[in-house]
Write a protein that holds these residues in place. Structure first.
Motif, PDB file in Angstrom:
ATOM      1  N   ASP A  75      35.077  44.016  37.949  1.00 47.61           N
ATOM      2  CA  ASP A  75      34.809  45.445  38.435  1.00 47.61           C
ATOM      3  C   ASP A  75      35.832  45.960  38.786  1.00 47.61           C
ATOM      4  O   ASP A  75      36.277  47.224  38.579  1.00 47.61           O
ATOM      5  N   SER A  76      36.863  45.372  39.405  1.00 45.04           N
ATOM      6  CA  SER A  76      38.149  45.856  39.872  1.00 45.04           C
ATOM      7  C   SER A  76      38.932  46.192  38.766  1.00 45.04           C
ATOM      8  O   SER A  76      39.666  47.256  38.617  1.00 45.04           O
ATOM      9  N   VAL A  77      39.105  45.411  37.544  1.00 47.07           N
ATOM     10  CA  VAL A  77      39.723  45.692  36.440  1.00 47.07           C
ATOM     11  C   VAL A  77      39.298  46.847  35.685  1.00 47.07           C
ATOM     12  O   VAL A  77      40.125  47.463  35.327  1.00 47.07           O
ATOM     13  N   ALA A 652      50.261  39.276  42.370  1.00 49.88           N
ATOM     14  CA  ALA A 652      49.763  39.023  40.994  1.00 49.88           C
ATOM     15  C   ALA A 652      50.491  37.971  40.269  1.00 49.88           C
ATOM     16  O   ALA A 652      49.851  37.019  39.618  1.00 49.88           O
ATOM     17  N   TRP A 653      51.907  38.202  40.426  1.00 49.06           N
ATOM     18  CA  TRP A 653      52.879  37.173  39.519  1.00 49.06           C
ATOM     19  C   TRP A 653      52.380  35.797  40.157  1.00 49.06           C
ATOM     20  O   TRP A 653      52.238  35.027  39.368  1.00 49.06           O
ATOM     21  N   ALA A 654      52.326  35.567  41.512  1.00 45.01           N
ATOM     22  CA  ALA A 654      52.252  34.373  42.121  1.00 45.01           C
ATOM     23  C   ALA A 654      51.023  33.741  41.392  1.00 45.01           C
ATOM     24  O   ALA A 654      50.703  32.611  40.981  1.00 45.01           O
ATOM     25  N   LYS A 671      42.292  33.837  47.615  1.00 44.97           N
ATOM     26  CA  LYS A 671      42.797  34.655  48.536  1.00 44.97           C
ATOM     27  C   LYS A 671      43.876  35.760  48.194  1.00 44.97           C
ATOM     28  O   LYS A 671      43.878  36.764  48.728  1.00 44.97           O
ATOM     29  N   GLY A 672      44.858  35.307  47.230  1.00 40.64           N
ATOM     30  CA  GLY A 672      45.737  36.163  46.808  1.00 40.64           C
ATOM     31  C   GLY A 672      44.946  37.299  46.199  1.00 40.64           C
ATOM     32  O   GLY A 672      45.207  38.563  46.283  1.00 40.64           O
ATOM     33  N   LEU A 673      43.818  37.075  45.205  1.00 43.04           N
ATOM     34  CA  LEU A 673      43.331  37.846  44.435  1.00 43.04           C
ATOM     35  C   LEU A 673      42.416  39.048  45.475  1.00 43.04           C
ATOM     36  O   LEU A 673      42.498  40.138  45.031  1.00 43.04           O
ATOM     37  N   PHE A 710      49.914  43.849  36.021  1.00 40.78           N
ATOM     38  CA  PHE A 710      49.886  42.581  36.612  1.00 40.78           C
ATOM     39  C   PHE A 710      48.512  42.348  37.511  1.00 40.78           C
ATOM     40  O   PHE A 710      47.904  41.125  37.280  1.00 40.78           O
ATOM     41  N   PRO A 711      48.257  43.280  38.279  1.00 37.58           N
ATOM     42  CA  PRO A 711      47.012  43.069  39.127  1.00 37.58           C
ATOM     43  C   PRO A 711      45.783  43.015  37.904  1.00 37.58           C
ATOM     44  O   PRO A 711      44.847  41.884  38.009  1.00 37.58           O
ATOM     45  N   ILE A 712      45.746  43.780  36.928  1.00 36.94           N
ATOM     46  CA  ILE A 712      44.932  43.471  35.851  1.00 36.94           C
ATOM     47  C   ILE A 712      44.542  42.179  35.194  1.00 36.94           C
ATOM     48  O   ILE A 712      43.657  41.595  35.133  1.00 36.94           O
ATOM     49  N   LYS A 713      45.964  41.874  34.932  1.00 35.89           N
ATOM     50  CA  LYS A 713      46.094  40.474  34.246  1.00 35.89           C
ATOM     51  C   LYS A 713      45.509  39.335  35.202  1.00 35.89           C
ATOM     52  O   LYS A 713      44.983  38.595  34.416  1.00 35.89           O
ATOM     53  N   ALA A 714      46.237  39.358  36.323  1.00 36.26           N
ATOM     54  CA  ALA A 714      45.815  38.232  37.223  1.00 36.26           C
ATOM     55  C   ALA A 714      44.163  38.257  37.524  1.00 36.26           C
ATOM     56  O   ALA A 714      43.388  37.091  37.447  1.00 36.26           O
TER      57      ALA A 714
END
Ligand code: LAN
Length: 728
Positions: A75-77, A652-654, A671-673, A710-714
């Protein structure tokens, strides 16, 4: 003395206002080329409406509706894609303000002035607005880059630019900056490049500039320090710089120049011993102090060599250098490699061919490609754009999320694919060996085909995007097999003996060349180095290629990959981290290195390297689930946290790195996401946080589209790996 007499020139002081009318600015994107236009005529304003992208870049209201609040990662993507869909430019690519360095505008402004190129009032207004907006909040000076401490380089150069653009010496911003400049010892404490530009303008005298002999270019190729071995950005700056230095070109002493001679120094202009200040430098500017070797060479070049330097030999060198300048202009259609050598080549053409020459006209037009109007004003981008690089990443991010077949994204991705097809470089440059260029056929550049410089990872990322997308049902196969093979052939030229890959070319010289690094403000600039980031892009592109084309150069590719990943293992530090050179810093490189290892099947469960890499990243996770590395890591080589708190891009990178490595504790990634999702705005976008990129250890570089990519990718990777479930 003679040159203190004011001389008439065509220089006309621009008329400044507080700001321009933002509703009149338009970005024109022709194929990949970007130019910004200020529409003065109301008719034009009506005929050419401002686009969503124009408004977004200018910081104007974009009125995008709120999206439904996201329940799952996808949804976020999808919300994010609604936003970046609107930002796609008509040729199919993405662009952005590409700022960071604070030493580019002054080079261009000085070049405009000394080449008698008129500066329109709206341009001057918005450039000064940008410079004002980036003055240091406390001391009013300027740094090497937008987040840096004030330095003589930043302050003397931007001060000069403002004055040339029409700012009064008694303007409060100037008064404050001048005070700071004087506290730092004035312009005689500037680094080499500042002294160079100020001598061109006639504010300094040439004796303050350490020698830049064009004769270097006549050295035979076997000489270990011959310029063709240097990192391409250094040699392409050294090229026109040596020409201009050899000519000792100086602008006419117009009244404004005479005023600057009074403003930039802490002592009386006439009393300055210029030669004695060749090596004086303020501590903040002195990241890479000159070595004893360089100082000795400079001393010999200043004190002994002039007795031996014959005019005819100097002329021969100048002619050869100018020929190289012309080849660079021709091969890049006057775009030039970057925003430093661009203005310098412009000036070299002006000196040689005169104010109305074809070459000078072309440079006058092309320099516009570097400029960008953002919410803070008009700035000079670090390159003529990020076209191919960001477009390749956006395609891959949508693919990673598994959304490419959704008809909703079809038009966007098809246009992006068409753009990459259009921008692939189809031929090597003429006389490749004479101008020391790397094979480039089949490759992609970072920005545009016109600029034409391929980079190992830019080729690889674009190739991955094309391979993935044009094999997805519903997309056209735009590149036939031969064009894919061409890309692979060029990629395969990039491996160093170490196994690693560098940026534009394989490494051509020894690390000892760093002893001749004359630009005190940067580190690691003289040669190409192995980079985990570039190496990973190449390894993953080769892996993907072999999957689809198992029979083409298979054995070579296997050997290449094995050697490359062996380099990645060797480059790991004892604490499990990798140092990143193009993004901030250990987080960025960690993501890539873990991906490299994973591409050979090495993950957390079966590889100590992967495990240590993950453990390092995990040890830096913050209590809110995010990561937050400061650019200070790049300078110091020690992981440093950013004071502003968790950053979306770094988080996102991590997370991507950990997912690549199959890190077993899923909750930690979640938790990161969750942190990333919590930062998403109702309209789908993320807001800009601290600066993400870097070059040469000290200069930061913004990558504004990374906060989408990177958020989209993660989030997409997570959904693909674990299912698109609401995060616990
Ligand atoms: C860039 C931008 C992109 C970058 C990546 C592709 C991300 C990287 O992986 C390889 C190196 C590369 C191509 C790169 C090299 C140096 C550049 C061109 C820049 C950081 C953008 C600006 C910088 C350039 C050197 C700025 C001008 C300054 C000088 C010191 C000449």
């Amino acid at each position: 003395s003679d040159d203190q007499t004011p001389t008439a020139s065509t220089y006309k002081k621009p008329k400044l206002s507080e700001h321009t009318d933002y509703s009149r600015w338009r970005l024109l994107a022709e194929r990949g080329r970007h130019t910004w236009h200020y529409l003065q005529d109301d008719e034009d304003v009506k005929e050419w409406p401002q686009s969503f992208a124009d408004k977004y870049f200018l910081g104007l209201d974009t009125h995008l509706p709120d999206q439904p609040s996201p329940k799952t990662p996808l949804d976020s993507v999808k919300n994010a894609l609604e936003f970046i869909k609107e930002l796609q430019l008509p040729p199919g690519h993405w662009g952005c303000e590409y700022g960071g360095p604070m030493f580019l505008i002054p080079g261009a402004v000085i070049t405009w002035v000394v080449t008698e190129t008129p500066i329109p009032d709206h341009t001057a207004t918005e450039i000064t607005r940008y410079i004002f907006n980036h003055a240091h909040p406390e001391d009013g000076g300027w740094g090497l880059h937008t987040e840096g401490d004030s330095s003589v380089f930043g302050t003397a150069m931007n001060y000069t630019a403002c004055r040339l653009l029409g700012v009064d010496a008694e303007h409060p911003v100037m008064v404050k900056a001048r005070g700071t400049l004087h506290k730092m010892g004035g312009a005689t404490n500037g680094p080499h490049w500042a002294k160079f530009w100020l001598s061109v303008l006639g504010v300094c005298q040439w004796e303050i500039v350490n020698p830049v002999p064009p004769e270097f270019w006549l050295l035979p190729d076997w000489v270990p320090f011959a310029p063709w071995r240097w990192w391409i950005h250094m040699r392409m700056v050294f090229l026109p710089m040596s020409f201009i230095w050899s000519k000792r070109f100086t602008y006419k002493p117009i009244p404004l120049v005479l005023e600057l001679r009074k403003e930039l120094f802490v002592q009386d202009y006439d009393s300055i011993n210029w030669n004695a200040h060749r090596n004086t430098i303020y501590k903040v500017d002195n990241y890479h102090p000159k070595t004893w070797l360089l100082k000795t060479a400079n001393w010999l070049l200043v004190n002994i060599w002039p007795y031996f330097r014959t005019e005819s030999f100097a002329k021969k060198a100048e002619d050869y250098v100018f020929k190289q300048i012309q080849m660079e202009d021709k091969n890049t259609l006057f775009s030039n490699l970057g925003p430093v050598n661009g203005p310098m080549n412009f000036l070299a053409c002006y000196i040689t061919e005169g104010p109305n020459a074809y070459s000078v006209q072309r440079h006058r037009e092309r320099i516009a490609d570097f400029f960008w109007v953002g919410k803070d004003g008009l700035l000079m981008n670090g390159t003529n754009g990020v076209q191919c690089w960001d477009t390749a990443f956006i395609i891959q991010a949508v693919m990673d999320a598994g959304l490419a077949e959704d008809p909703k994204y079809h038009p966007m991705l098809t246009a992006a694919l068409e753009f990459l097809e259009d921008q692939q470089i189809r031929e090597n440059v003429d006389d490749q060996d004479i101008c020391y260029r790397q094979q480039r056929k089949g490759g992609w550049p970072f920005s545009t085909q016109d600029q034409g410089y391929v980079v190992s990872d830019c080729i690889s990322e674009a190739l991955k995007a094309v391979l993935l997308l044009q094999r997805t049902p519903g997309y056209p196969k735009l590149l036939d097999d031969q064009r894919i093979y061409d890309a692979i052939d060029t990629i395969l030229t990039y491996q160093n003996a170490s196994g690693g890959c560098a940026s534009y070319e394989p490494t051509r010289g020894s690390e000892y060349l760093e002893m001749l690094n004359a630009a005190e403000v940067f580190g690691r600039i003289m040669i190409e180095y192995d980079y985990p980031e570039c190496t990973t892009a190449v390894v993953t592109a080769l892996s993907l290629f072999t999957k689809y084309y198992p029979d083409y150069r298979t054995e070579e590719i296997k050997v290449f990959k094995d050697k490359a990943v062996a380099y990645i293992r060797r480059a790991q530090r004892p604490d499990g981290s990798w140092y990143g050179s193009w993004g901030v810093c250990f987080t960025y490189a960690g993501m890539f290195a873990l991906e490299s290892l994973a591409s050979l099947g090495e993950t957390y469960g079966n590889s100590t390297h992967s495990r240590k890499g993950c453990d390092f990243l995990v040890s830096k996770q913050r209590s809110d689930g995010g990561w937050s590395e400061s650019y200070r890591s790049c300078e110091s080589g020690v992981y440093t946290e950013h004071h502003t708190g968790s950053q979306v891009v770094m988080t996102a990178w991590a997370c991507i790195g950990l997912m690549e490595a199959d890190y077993p504790d899923r909750a930690l990634i979640e938790k990161g996401l969750k942190h990333i999702i919590s930062k998403q705005q109702p309209n789908g976008e993320w807001l800009q946080e601290a600066i993400e990129g870097v070059f040469n250890k000290t200069c930061m570089m913004a990558y504004p589209n990374y906060k989408f990519i990177f958020p989209i990718k993660a989030l997409g990777m997570y959904a693909k790996k674990y299912g698109d479930i609401a995060l616990p």
